[in-house]
Design a protein around this motif. Structure first.
Motif, PDB file in Angstrom:
ATOM      1  N   LEU A 129      -0.246  -3.651  -6.724  1.00 28.17           N
ATOM      2  CA  LEU A 129      -1.109  -2.970  -5.740  1.00 28.17           C
ATOM      3  C   LEU A 129      -2.516  -2.784  -6.308  1.00 28.17           C
ATOM      4  N   ALA A 130      -2.587  -2.364  -7.585  1.00 27.95           N
ATOM      5  CA  ALA A 130      -3.898  -2.150  -8.225  1.00 27.95           C
ATOM      6  C   ALA A 130      -4.691  -3.454  -8.237  1.00 27.95           C
ATOM      7  N   ARG A 131      -4.018  -4.566  -8.571  1.00 34.78           N
ATOM      8  CA  ARG A 131      -4.682  -5.877  -8.604  1.00 34.78           C
ATOM      9  C   ARG A 131      -5.196  -6.248  -7.207  1.00 34.78           C
ATOM     10  N   THR A 132      -4.367  -5.994  -6.194  1.00 34.55           N
ATOM     11  CA  THR A 132      -4.744  -6.352  -4.820  1.00 34.55           C
ATOM     12  C   THR A 132      -5.895  -5.484  -4.323  1.00 34.55           C
ATOM     13  N   PHE A 133      -5.813  -4.187  -4.605  1.00 29.56           N
ATOM     14  CA  PHE A 133      -6.844  -3.258  -4.122  1.00 29.56           C
ATOM     15  C   PHE A 133      -8.170  -3.446  -4.858  1.00 29.56           C
ATOM     16  N   ALA A 134      -8.097  -3.902  -6.116  1.00 33.21           N
ATOM     17  CA  ALA A 134      -9.318  -4.014  -6.932  1.00 33.21           C
ATOM     18  C   ALA A 134     -10.219  -5.163  -6.483  1.00 33.21           C
ATOM     19  N   TYR A 135      -9.630  -6.159  -5.841  1.00 33.65           N
ATOM     20  CA  TYR A 135     -10.390  -7.367  -5.482  1.00 33.65           C
ATOM     21  C   TYR A 135     -11.266  -7.099  -4.250  1.00 33.65           C
ATOM     22  N   PRO A 136     -12.553  -7.405  -4.351  1.00 33.11           N
ATOM     23  CA  PRO A 136     -13.437  -7.146  -3.210  1.00 33.11           C
ATOM     24  C   PRO A 136     -13.255  -8.209  -2.132  1.00 33.11           C
ATOM     25  N   CYS A 137     -12.471  -7.878  -1.100  1.00 33.96           N
ATOM     26  CA  CYS A 137     -12.099  -8.913  -0.125  1.00 33.96           C
ATOM     27  C   CYS A 137     -12.635  -8.606   1.272  1.00 33.96           C
ATOM     28  N   ASP A 138     -12.590  -9.626   2.110  1.00 29.64           N
ATOM     29  CA  ASP A 138     -12.947  -9.438   3.518  1.00 29.64           C
ATOM     30  C   ASP A 138     -11.680  -9.326   4.371  1.00 29.64           C
ATOM     31  N   LEU A 139     -10.562  -9.733   3.788  1.00 35.00           N
ATOM     32  CA  LEU A 139      -9.276  -9.601   4.483  1.00 35.00           C
ATOM     33  C   LEU A 139      -8.204  -9.213   3.465  1.00 35.00           C
ATOM     34  N   LEU A 140      -7.506  -8.120   3.765  1.00 35.49           N
ATOM     35  CA  LEU A 140      -6.423  -7.677   2.886  1.00 35.49           C
ATOM     36  C   LEU A 140      -5.093  -7.999   3.558  1.00 35.49           C
ATOM     37  N   ILE A 141      -4.220  -8.708   2.822  1.00 38.33           N
ATOM     38  CA  ILE A 141      -2.896  -9.043   3.356  1.00 38.33           C
ATOM     39  C   ILE A 141      -1.854  -8.366   2.469  1.00 38.33           C
ATOM     40  N   LEU A 142      -1.008  -7.577   3.078  1.00 38.24           N
ATOM     41  CA  LEU A 142       0.022  -6.869   2.306  1.00 38.24           C
ATOM     42  C   LEU A 142       1.400  -7.197   2.868  1.00 38.24           C
ATOM     43  N   ASP A 143       2.270  -7.726   2.016  1.00 40.78           N
ATOM     44  CA  ASP A 143       3.634  -8.062   2.432  1.00 40.78           C
ATOM     45  C   ASP A 143       4.595  -7.065   1.791  1.00 40.78           C
ATOM     46  N   GLU A 144       5.147  -6.195   2.576  1.00 41.50           N
ATOM     47  CA  GLU A 144       6.041  -5.119   2.099  1.00 41.50           C
ATOM     48  C   GLU A 144       5.429  -4.425   0.873  1.00 41.50           C
ATOM     49  N   PRO A 145       4.263  -3.779   1.057  1.00 40.31           N
ATOM     50  CA  PRO A 145       3.528  -3.281  -0.117  1.00 40.31           C
ATOM     51  C   PRO A 145       4.183  -2.133  -0.882  1.00 40.31           C
ATOM     52  N   PHE A 146       4.949  -1.304  -0.190  1.00 37.34           N
ATOM     53  CA  PHE A 146       5.420  -0.094  -0.864  1.00 37.34           C
ATOM     54  C   PHE A 146       6.908  -0.122  -1.191  1.00 37.34           C
ATOM     55  N   LYS A 147       7.498  -1.299  -1.156  1.00 38.80           N
ATOM     56  CA  LYS A 147       8.950  -1.370  -1.436  1.00 38.80           C
ATOM     57  C   LYS A 147       9.190  -1.078  -2.934  1.00 38.80           C
ATOM     58  N   GLY A 148      10.277  -0.398  -3.173  1.00 39.62           N
ATOM     59  CA  GLY A 148      10.645  -0.081  -4.558  1.00 39.62           C
ATOM     60  C   GLY A 148       9.967   1.161  -5.106  1.00 39.62           C
ATOM     61  N   LEU A 149       9.172   1.837  -4.291  1.00 38.52           N
ATOM     62  CA  LEU A 149       8.511   3.064  -4.774  1.00 38.52           C
ATOM     63  C   LEU A 149       9.286   4.284  -4.270  1.00 38.52           C
TER      64      LEU A 149
END
Lengths: 253, 195
Positions: free
Chosen positions: B132-152
């Motif tokens: 999640l940290a890696r995904t959120f850190a990247y400055p993007c124009d489109l964020l794609i999340l596939d089952e982001p919170f599973k296992g938490l």
């Protein structure tokens, strides 16, 4: 004690006991045969080795053989990596190389050496034989390493537009390194065997193989044993030393 | 501009996953994609992210800079937690900036103090938060999340949803999220598409 790891001292003692056992077996065989011309005793061999290591000729021969092994290994490693990388990108190159690699793998080392004797001058024959023996091992292992790179990581790099050089350095290389280490471990042993065998046949002036041949021709069996033991010790020392120098990656794959 | 998918046809072997499927994903909004397992949610994400190009139809207006959290964590095992986060930033920022952003995001996902650990030493939840940290850190124009919170666990999931809400939803970023998690639907203001 049951369930506990053997201590370092225990390991050393165990190793020593095994060594003593085999030296005793050798001594026993020498006593049974009772002909130093066929089987010299361990003591005679050690005396012969002691006599050899104080001569400059011994160290010059060791140095030259060592140089040929290292040169052959480095060239075959570089060739193996380059061709594996090309083959991984161009299926045609892999297909063209496949019969050559299979043929080399199946060719007896003596055929390679004898052919090399026809083609090259004596001093290059051991290096050529080493390259031809080790190149297919480096090539095959590296290629299978590149093929085994997890597509999930390359996909990740693709989404984030990671540069090609970084993909090679940070994804491909760490995945392939264990395969290259495995090839190196195999080739370290093979290279000494190939180089010394080629030296015996091509007889370059300063070489361990040529000294083996000379000892045989002069019927100095204890010197023959001494040179053989020197080859084994140096080959093992180089292998263990190099494998120890390579980074240990507990965190890899 | 909205992402437009028109007349999409996609099949795996002989099984049709999408047959003349069209959908519009609005810009600067969060779109939640739901549907039963195997209906093609992840396939749709992969098509949008240009990872799957074997389809018929038109996919247009997809931004160039995409940050994608895959269903699996995809952490590089030979990199530390921090290096994994930095991996996606190195080609964009100067080295000092890369470290600063990575450390900031590691702290945001509550993994500070674990920066030097390798993935093999992290729990499942910690791995997911690293991804999640890696995904959120990247400055993007489109964020794609596939089952982001599973296992938490519940508390961490709440924190991560709050972080996602603050960084992306409230900032009006374009987000596509696939999730079966009721908590996401309850807490995030989003446009729902059911396949």
């Amino acid at each position: 004690m049951l369930g506990t790891k053997p201590s370092k001292l225990h390991k050393i003692l165990k190793g020593l006991a095994i060594a003593v056992f085999w030296i005793a077996m050798w001594q026993f065989a020498a006593l049974i045969v009772n002909q130093p011309l066929f089987v010299p005793s361990p003591l005679e061999t050690v005396a012969s080795l002691g006599g050899l290591i104080v001569t400059s000729k011994f160290w010059l021969s060791v140095l030259m053989t060592f140089y040929r092994v290292v040169f052959g290994l480095v060239v075959s490693l570089v060739l193996g990596l380059v061709f594996a990388y090309i083959s991984s990108h161009f299926k045609t190159v892999e297909s063209v190389l496949a019969p050559f690699i299979s043929a080399i793998k199946s060719t007896p080392i003596m055929s390679i050496i004898i052919l090399a004797l026809v083609w090259f001058q004596a001093s290059f024959v051991p290096v050529f034989s080493c390259i031809l023996l080790c190149f297919p091992i480096f090539y095959t292992n590296t290629l299978s390493g590149i093929k085994s790179v997890d597509k999930k990581y390359t996909e990740l790099a693709k989404v984030y537009h990671v540069k090609r050089a970084r993909i090679l350095r940070e994804i491909t290389l760490p995945s392939v390194l264990p395969h290259i280490y495995a090839a190196l471990s195999i080739c370290l042993g093979f290279s000494w065997k190939a180089v010394v065998a080629a030296e015996v046949l091509s007889s370059p002036k300063y070489s361990m193989g040529f000294n083996l041949l000379t000892a045989k021709q002069h019927l100095e069996t204890s010197a023959l044993f001494a040179w053989t033991i020197a080859i084994i010790i140096i080959s093992l020392a180089v292998e263990k030393g190099l494998m120890r120098l390579l980074p240990k990656k507990g965190n890899t794959l | 501009m909205s992402i437009r998918i028109e007349s999409l046809q996609k099949h795996f072997h002989k099984q049709m996953v999408f047959d003349d499927y069209s959908v519009t994903i609005p810009e600067r909004k969060t779109t939640l994609i739901t549907g039963p397992s195997g209906c093609g949610k992840t396939t749709l994400l992969r098509i949008i992210a240009r990872l799957d190009k074997r389809y018929h139809g038109i996919v247009s207006n997809v931004p160039h800079k995409i940050s994608y959290l895959f269903q699996e964590d995809r952490l590089l095992p030979w990199f530390t937690l921090q290096q994994n986060v930095e991996f996606v930033l190195k080609d964009i920022f100067a080295p000092q900036e890369v470290s600063r952003i990575a450390l900031q995001m590691i702290k945001a996902v509550k993994l500070d103090g674990h920066e030097d650990k390798f993935p093999a030493k992290l729990s499942g939840g910690m791995k997911r938060r690293t991804a999640l940290a890696r995904t959120f850190a990247y400055p993007c124009d489109l964020l794609i999340l596939d089952e982001p919170f599973k296992g938490l666990d519940a508390a961490l999931k709440d924190d991560m949803i709050a972080l996602f809400d603050k960084l992306f939803v409230q900032a009006n970023k374009t987000v596509i999220i696939v999730s079966h998690d009721e908590a996401v639907l309850e807490r995030i203001d989003c446009n729902v598409i059911t396949i």
